[in-house]
Design a protein around this motif. Structure first.
Motif, short mmCIF file in Angstrom:
data_model
loop_
_atom_site.label_atom_id
_atom_site.label_comp_id
_atom_site.label_asym_id
_atom_site.label_seq_id
_atom_site.Cartn_x
_atom_site.Cartn_y
_atom_site.Cartn_z
N ILE A 146 2.00 0.16 0.63
CA ILE A 146 1.46 0.86 1.79
C ILE A 146 1.73 2.36 1.65
N LYS A 147 0.66 3.16 1.79
CA LYS A 147 0.80 4.62 1.70
C LYS A 147 0.47 5.27 3.04
N ASP A 148 1.33 6.20 3.41
CA ASP A 148 1.05 6.97 4.64
C ASP A 148 -0.01 8.02 4.35
N ILE A 149 -0.94 8.19 5.33
CA ILE A 149 -1.99 9.20 5.18
C ILE A 149 -2.14 9.99 6.48
N LYS A 156 -1.83 10.23 12.16
CA LYS A 156 -1.22 9.57 11.00
C LYS A 156 -1.72 8.14 10.88
N TYR A 158 -2.25 4.74 7.64
CA TYR A 158 -1.78 4.20 6.36
C TYR A 158 -2.92 3.42 5.70
N TYR A 160 -3.70 0.49 2.27
CA TYR A 160 -3.16 -0.41 1.27
C TYR A 160 -3.64 0.04 -0.11
N ASP A 161 -2.69 0.18 -1.01
CA ASP A 161 -3.03 0.63 -2.36
C ASP A 161 -2.65 -0.48 -3.35
#
Length: 325
Positions: A146-149, A156, A158, A160-161
């Motif tokens: 999981i990446k915060d964006i 804000k 997130y 899924y990568d």
């Protein structure tokens, strides 16, 4: 009233069971400990052995005690070759690498103990003609992080990568060999998984041979890996004497494949077909039977060929193929 009767019955039962608990004194003679020698020699490594002492079955301590003051002498064709050096915990190691056809003998002496000896012949390597591998099925599962964006509106969020996938693969192996018809032979099949990480670290695993895929396995196949009756994958040449024989079995593998190629290691299967001595074969066979969880079966004496002592001294020679998966 019914509850009181139940409680009284329980109390009476506990008293009766407690009264049956009694220590029985052993009035027999305690068996004196003897030397135990375990060693397997091959033309691929130096001679080594483990020396320990047997324990009486009623002793509370069940750990194996290594003998560290033994003199372990190596003889080749009845000619003295060297004395092995003690390394640790009853393990002894020499410098001599046996050659095919030689008879290797160990003589072990320990103060206040009866000398023991054992010997076996170094066998020829089995003839492994070919190894074929087929993928029978494969499926994948994906691993995410999981990446915060920061969204366009400044909020804000997130995402899924996908970083890797877990690949589950079933392999079918076919190993073709030729038996030497001029002598009685015993064989063992071993399969070892080797995974090399990108930093050079190596991990070894022991994959489970899941099943024999020969539909006539129980009538024509000496390997018979379908159940746990042959956990060491050993077989004799009774029904394949002097013939070519193809072993067939399956293995299932799970591998993590990263999208960043620099993180991917290398998986290899090391397949070894061994010709093993009769003593080694009998040891593995009796050990497999003795380890069965059957309370109604009779005790099985594990094969021993150490004169004046216990243990096993066997030999094996391997033909090896390495398969990249």
């Amino acid at each position: 009233m019914k509850s009181i009767k139940i409680y009284l019955s329980l109390i009476i039962s506990l008293v009766l069971f407690a009264s049956c608990d009694k220590d029985v004194e052993f009035k027999g003679e305690m068996t004196k400990s003897v030397l135990v020698v375990n060693s397997f020699v091959s033309p691929d490594s130096v001679v080594s052995a483990n020396v320990s002492e047997s324990k009486f079955f009623l002793e509370e301590e069940n750990t194996i005690t290594g003998v560290e003051n033994a003199t372990v002498s190596v003889y080749v064709n009845d000619v003295f070759k060297e004395k092995m050096i003690h390394t640790d915990k009853g393990n002894y190691k020499g410098t001599y690498i046996p050659s095919i056809g030689e008879i290797i003998k160990l003589v072990v002496t320990v103060p206040n103990q009866t000398d023991v000896s054992c010997q076996d012949k170094v066998l020829t390597r089995p003839e492994m003609i070919s190894v074929d591998t087929t993928v029978t099925s494969a499926h994948n599962y994906y691993n995410y992080t999981i990446k915060d964006i920061v969204n366009k509106d400044g909020s804000k969020g997130y995402v899924y990568d996908t970083i890797s996938k877990q690949v589950y693969t079933d392999y079918e192996f076919k190993i073709k060999m030729k038996d030497n018809g001029s002598e009685k032979n015993y064989y063992r099949l071993t399969v070892l998984r080797k995974y090399t990480y990108t930093d050079g670290t190596v991990y070894y695993g022991d994959p489970q041979i899941s099943e024999n895929i020969d539909p006539q396995a129980y009538s024509s196949d000496p390997l018979q890996t379908e159940d746990d009756s042959n956990p060491f994958c050993i077989f004799g040449d009774d029904i394949i004497n002097g013939k070519e024989y193809t072993m067939k079995f399956k293995l299932s593998e799970s591998t993590t494949v990263y999208y960043d190629q620099s993180l991917n290691g290398k998986t290899e299967m090391i397949i070894a077909l061994q010709q093993i001595s009769k003593d080694y074969y009998l040891y593995l066979r009796t050990r497999a039977v003795a380890n069965k969880d059957d309370v109604f079966s009779e005790p099985v004496q594990i094969h021993c060929n150490v004169k004046n002592g216990l243990g096993v001294f066997g030999s094996y020679s391997s033909s090896v193929r390495i398969m990249r998966l």
